[in-house]
Design an enzyme around this catalytic site. Sequence first.
Site, short mmCIF file in Angstrom:
data_model
loop_
_atom_site.label_atom_id
_atom_site.label_comp_id
_atom_site.label_asym_id
_atom_site.label_seq_id
_atom_site.Cartn_x
_atom_site.Cartn_y
_atom_site.Cartn_z
N TYR A 142 0.86 -1.19 0.00
CA TYR A 142 0.00 0.00 0.00
C TYR A 142 0.89 1.24 0.00
CZ TYR A 142 -3.37 3.52 1.63
OH TYR A 142 -4.17 4.63 1.75
N ASP A 237 9.24 2.79 0.17
CA ASP A 237 8.17 3.42 0.92
C ASP A 237 8.29 2.96 2.37
OD1 ASP A 237 5.93 4.41 2.08
OD2 ASP A 237 4.52 3.66 0.57
N LYS A 265 3.94 8.54 9.26
CA LYS A 265 3.70 7.89 10.56
C LYS A 265 4.70 8.31 11.66
CE LYS A 265 0.69 4.54 8.55
NZ LYS A 265 0.76 3.96 7.23
C1 LIG Z 1 0.23 4.58 5.87
C2 LIG Z 1 0.99 4.38 4.61
C3 LIG Z 1 0.91 5.26 3.53
C4 LIG Z 1 -0.05 6.42 3.51
O1 LIG Z 1 0.22 7.34 4.49
P1 LIG Z 1 -0.97 8.36 4.92
O2 LIG Z 1 -0.31 9.24 5.94
O3 LIG Z 1 -2.06 7.51 5.47
O4 LIG Z 1 -1.36 9.09 3.70
C5 LIG Z 1 1.75 5.06 2.46
N1 LIG Z 1 2.61 4.03 2.44
C6 LIG Z 1 2.71 3.16 3.45
C7 LIG Z 1 3.72 2.06 3.38
C8 LIG Z 1 1.91 3.29 4.56
O5 LIG Z 1 1.98 2.40 5.55
#
Ligand SMILES: *Cc1c(COP(=O)(O)O)cnc(C)c1O
Length: 423
Positions: A142, A237, A265
């Site tokens: 994701y 990511d 995060k």
């Molecule tokens: C949570 C997450 C996102 C999106 O971040 P948001 O702050 O919710 O927009 C993108 N990539 C990864 C790997 C994530 O865990």
Amino acid sequence: MENQKNLFERSKQLVPGGVHSPVRSFKGLESTPRFMEKAEGAYIQDTEGKSYIDFCMSFGPLILGHKNSKVEKSLQQALKKGWSYGACEPYSLELAEYILSRIPFLDQIRFVNSGTEAVMTALRLARGKTGRDKLLKFNGCYHGHVDSMLIKAGSGLAGTSTASSKGIPKNVAEDTLILDLNDEKALQECFDVHGESIAGVIIEPLPANNGLLIQNPDFLKKINSLCKANGSLLIFDEVISGFRVNFSGMAHDLDITPDIVTYGKVIGGGLPVGAIAATKSVMETLAPVGDVYQAGTLSANPLAMVGGLSTLQQLDEATYKKVDDNALKIEELFNDWFKSYENGKFSHYKIIRYKSLFWFAPNNSNLKSIDDIPQNLTQEFLPLFETLLEKGIYLSPNAYEIGFVSLAHDSEVLKDLERRLYN
Ligand SMILES: *Cc1c(COP(=O)(O)O)cnc(C)c1O
């Protein structure tokens, strides 16, 4: 004290599904979402006064626990001076210096407001830097709700794709190639065909948004070498894993240097922060130096920067060790409980864990790609979720979301967890 169900009914009238992010909805569950009104340490409390040991932890940012006292104090001090300047300020400078001094392979960083924004910019940057259009992503990773990332495998050849959400133009989906995790052969074939048009390959180096699919390091090394050979940029990511598995994230654990890293995060410690970081030559492709545009009214918001800095400043070797130790004990406790609860009602569960990230997984657990995950996961998860909720143990209401352990989940909390589980 208003009843949870009433709050949800009111909310459903005004907000689609009653929630501001679909992962918060209790879709498929008998109970309704809990409205939380305060939290401290490892605990979160709903508006009816029921307290839960929290393993959702705001979906990851709160590695120190809720309402960490040092973070609280620095926020209060900053708040007195104002909370948004729309101009250069020293708070983001301090956070940038702190991060870049501790992560040797990064020269520059830019702050944004979320992980999604960070990914959006990283992808544009990869395209702008290479002059190519195609992106490669992996099934089960994701990357936020960016159009070009809301893509699933198509029914045709390996690599073909289709949108996983309505509202995404076909031509956007067509420029995103998609492969299964852990499939080196398909990866090689994809590069053989498309190598010269791939701007960037994006991956969660620790896929943690569709269960916890811990990858074979060789698979990531192969991606890295194919990127280097084809002039495609490797984007890690690390929105979940960055500052979480250790300060330098999975790049450190895998000993791989990505071209671009995205953060979110933990970097904001619970305030809205995301970031893109890379070497100077990549980052200076961004405006105002380069021609890749990116901007933000509230980017590097001073309060968010202070929240991030005072969180990250507490993350040293000793902290990571404590957090990981807490997680190990929690894993053991849950695994024992799975075996013994109501004649083995949940005995087909086992915790899969990487440091402080864990997942309630089916027992047969060498899970590396989404095809390895049993289809009936959600139905299996619902009774477990409801049982734990009743006992005052709060998880993300979704079988595919992982759990998060914090510094605050210490031995006292562990005792309380044991008491709640066996009560
Ligand atoms: C949570 C997450 C996102 C999106 O971040 P948001 O702050 O919710 O927009 C993108 N990539 C990864 C790997 C994530 O865990």
